[in-house]
Scaffold this active site. Structure first.
Site, short mmCIF file in Angstrom:
data_model
loop_
_atom_site.label_atom_id
_atom_site.label_comp_id
_atom_site.label_asym_id
_atom_site.label_seq_id
_atom_site.Cartn_x
_atom_site.Cartn_y
_atom_site.Cartn_z
CD GLN A 180 -3.07 -0.58 -0.05
OE1 GLN A 180 -3.30 0.62 -0.39
NE2 GLN A 180 -3.74 -1.63 -0.64
CB SER A 197 1.09 -5.71 -5.33
OG SER A 197 0.24 -6.43 -6.40
CB ALA A 198 3.00 -3.43 -10.46
CG HIS A 199 -2.69 -4.46 -8.52
ND1 HIS A 199 -3.97 -4.57 -7.82
CD2 HIS A 199 -2.14 -5.67 -7.88
CE1 HIS A 199 -4.12 -5.22 -6.79
NE2 HIS A 199 -3.10 -5.99 -6.93
CB CYS A 323 -23.05 -7.32 5.60
SG CYS A 323 -23.65 -7.64 7.33
#
Length: 479
Positions: A180, A197-199, A323
């Site tokens: 993040q 993580s690249a995305h 939920c």
């Protein structure tokens, strides 16, 4: 339609798109081959590795590319545990790690290893000295410790540098999940392994980073080949890797200015949501947090219904609410923090978010929440606070005659969040101040949401006990 879920996956950065298209033409060959096309592909791969290593703060030969951030986490944890098996089989993690870390920890435990989960405070942050204490109290030799740089659900930034020093003093490597935060800046401190993580920063999906510092004992546990130092076997997705590295460099160049701008928009959300929507808890550390992310929870609201209604209002947000999951269990992050899980909304702004879109969201949110509450039969704010007159009357008589403790039982068995809390709120005024309401519920979320409701409404939560079916939660009326 405003997209406010960058923490799940950021929109593809324009630089990533350009680099991806160019690399599709130039980087299709096998970079391990010696002919012209292979040498060209190797040059692209080496340049991408150097750019990514510079952004991470490691040597190029310490970094490998993986097929995803999750694979980077799993390879990193498994490799460090295997490499340090002689040191011990104990693993330390925080209670709010990403599920990829917790799944790897569960696999380690199933294989005979042991785990310590370090708790967090109500903001989602570990306490100073928490990792040092966990290292001292470990039941056996510690092979590895893991700590995320910043939380994916509430944005709280962790004291990684301090934890790394505590681990280094005990000669234990620290793996940092920086998924993040890496797009906003390097991870400070003497960490040993790092994943990303690249995305998450606007690169293409399907590219992860795993950095392992020189000197860290590491043994690949899966069948290896000659690619990526044997730590991530298989043919490299070179165009995606090139795009990931190019976009990481680009977002870093923009990070300082964009972080300041988005932090201002997030501050506006943090301030105005509680003003405009009754019975809301904004969660996460108010200061030590990512610049683009804010999370809040709304009493008496079904999380999935709220997200659907916001989608109909043309806002894409996400949630850690129980939920919104097929498991019907609360988010492990919110549970570890001890905060309200029902009606949870995570807003994570991508780079370039317009101020007008945030203002439109703030205008739409009160009506959306009110509509969901009305359909669920939730009490109005005035009804939820009813009973203050009875409290005043009780306070006026300093020596009332002792009376039997009144108790009311609410049967919410078979009902899911937020119905048990709504039914509690509706009947709390039917017992006098000092009286008890017992809620019977078999919904796991009630264990978190009933105590959180008590704290928000000024009532006293007195614990739980097993019931014939489900669990009995006792609430004493104070106001």
């Amino acid at each position: 339609m405003p997209y406010f879920d960058a923490a799940s996956s950021a929109p593809l950065h324009p630089v990533a798109r350009q680099a991806l298209l160019a690399a599709l033409d130039e980087g299709w060959a096998d970079p391990s081959r010696l002919y012209r096309e292979g040498r060209r592909a190797r040059l692209l791969l080496d340049a991408a590795r150097e750019a990514a290593a510079e952004a991470v703060g490691c040597r190029p030969d310490e970094l490998v590319f993986t097929p995803s951030g999750t694979r980077a986490v799993h390879n990193g944890i498994a490799g460090a545990l295997a490499g340090r098996r002689r040191a011990g089989r104990h693993l330390i993690v925080s209670a709010v790690e990403h599920s990829s870390v917790l799944h790897a920890a569960a696999a380690h435990e199933a294989d005979g290893g042991t785990i310590t989960e370090v708790p967090v405070d109500r903001t989602g942050r570990i306490a100073p000295g928490a990792y040092a204490a966990a290292l001292r109290e470990a039941p056996g030799g510690v092979a590895l410790a893991c700590l995320q740089s910043a939380n994916h659900e509430v944005g709280t930034v962790q004291p990684v540098a301090e934890a790394a020093e505590e681990c280094a003093a005990a000669d234990v490597p620290l793996l940092v999940d920086a998924a993040q935060s890496l797009g906003w800046g390097p991870v400070e401190g003497n960490w040993s392994l790092l994943t990303a993580s690249a995305h998450k920063w606007g690169g293409p999906a399907g590219v992860g980073l795993l950095a392992v510092r020189k000197g860290v004992r590491f043994r690949t546990v899966q069948p290896a080949d000659e690619r990526e130092s044997g730590r991530s076997p298989g043919f490299e997705n070179l165009p995606a890797i090139v795009a990931a590295a190019a976009s990481l460099r680009a977002v870093r160049a923009e990070a300082a200015a964009e972080a300041e701008r988005l932090r201002g928009l997030v501050e506006r959300i943090r301030a105005r949501v509680p003003e405009r929507v009754p019975d809301v808890e904004v969660v996460g550390d108010p200061e030590r947090r990512l610049p683009h992310l804010v999370t809040f929870s709304c009493l008496y609201v079904d999380g999935e219904a709220l997200l659907h209604e916001l989608d109909r209002a043309e806002f894409s947000v996400s949630s850690g609410s129980s939920c919104t999951s097929s498991t019907l269990t609360p988010s492990h992050v919110l549970r570890a923090m001890g905060v309200l899980s029902e009606g949870n909304v995570r807003v994570s702004l991508p780079r370039g978010t317009a101020e007008a879109d945030v203002d439109r969201f703030l205008e739409a949110l009160p009506g959306v929440v009110a509509g969901v509450r009305e359909r669920l039969g939730a009490p109005k704010p005035a009804e939820a606070g009813a009973g203050a007159e009875a409290e005043d009357e009780a306070a006026a008589d300093p020596d009332p005659e002792p009376e039997p403790e009144p108790e009311l039982v609410v049967d919410s068995l078979g009902k899911r969040c937020p119905i048990p809390v709504i039914e509690l709120a509706k009947v709390i005024g039917e017992v006098p101040v000092g009286g008890v309401v017992t809620v019977l519920s078999d919904d796991e979320a009630a264990r978190l949401d009933i105590p959180a409701w008590c704290e928000m409404r000024g009532q006293s939560y007195e614990g739980e006990r097993p019931a014939e079916r489900g669990v009995a939660y006792r609430v004493r009326r104070r106001v």
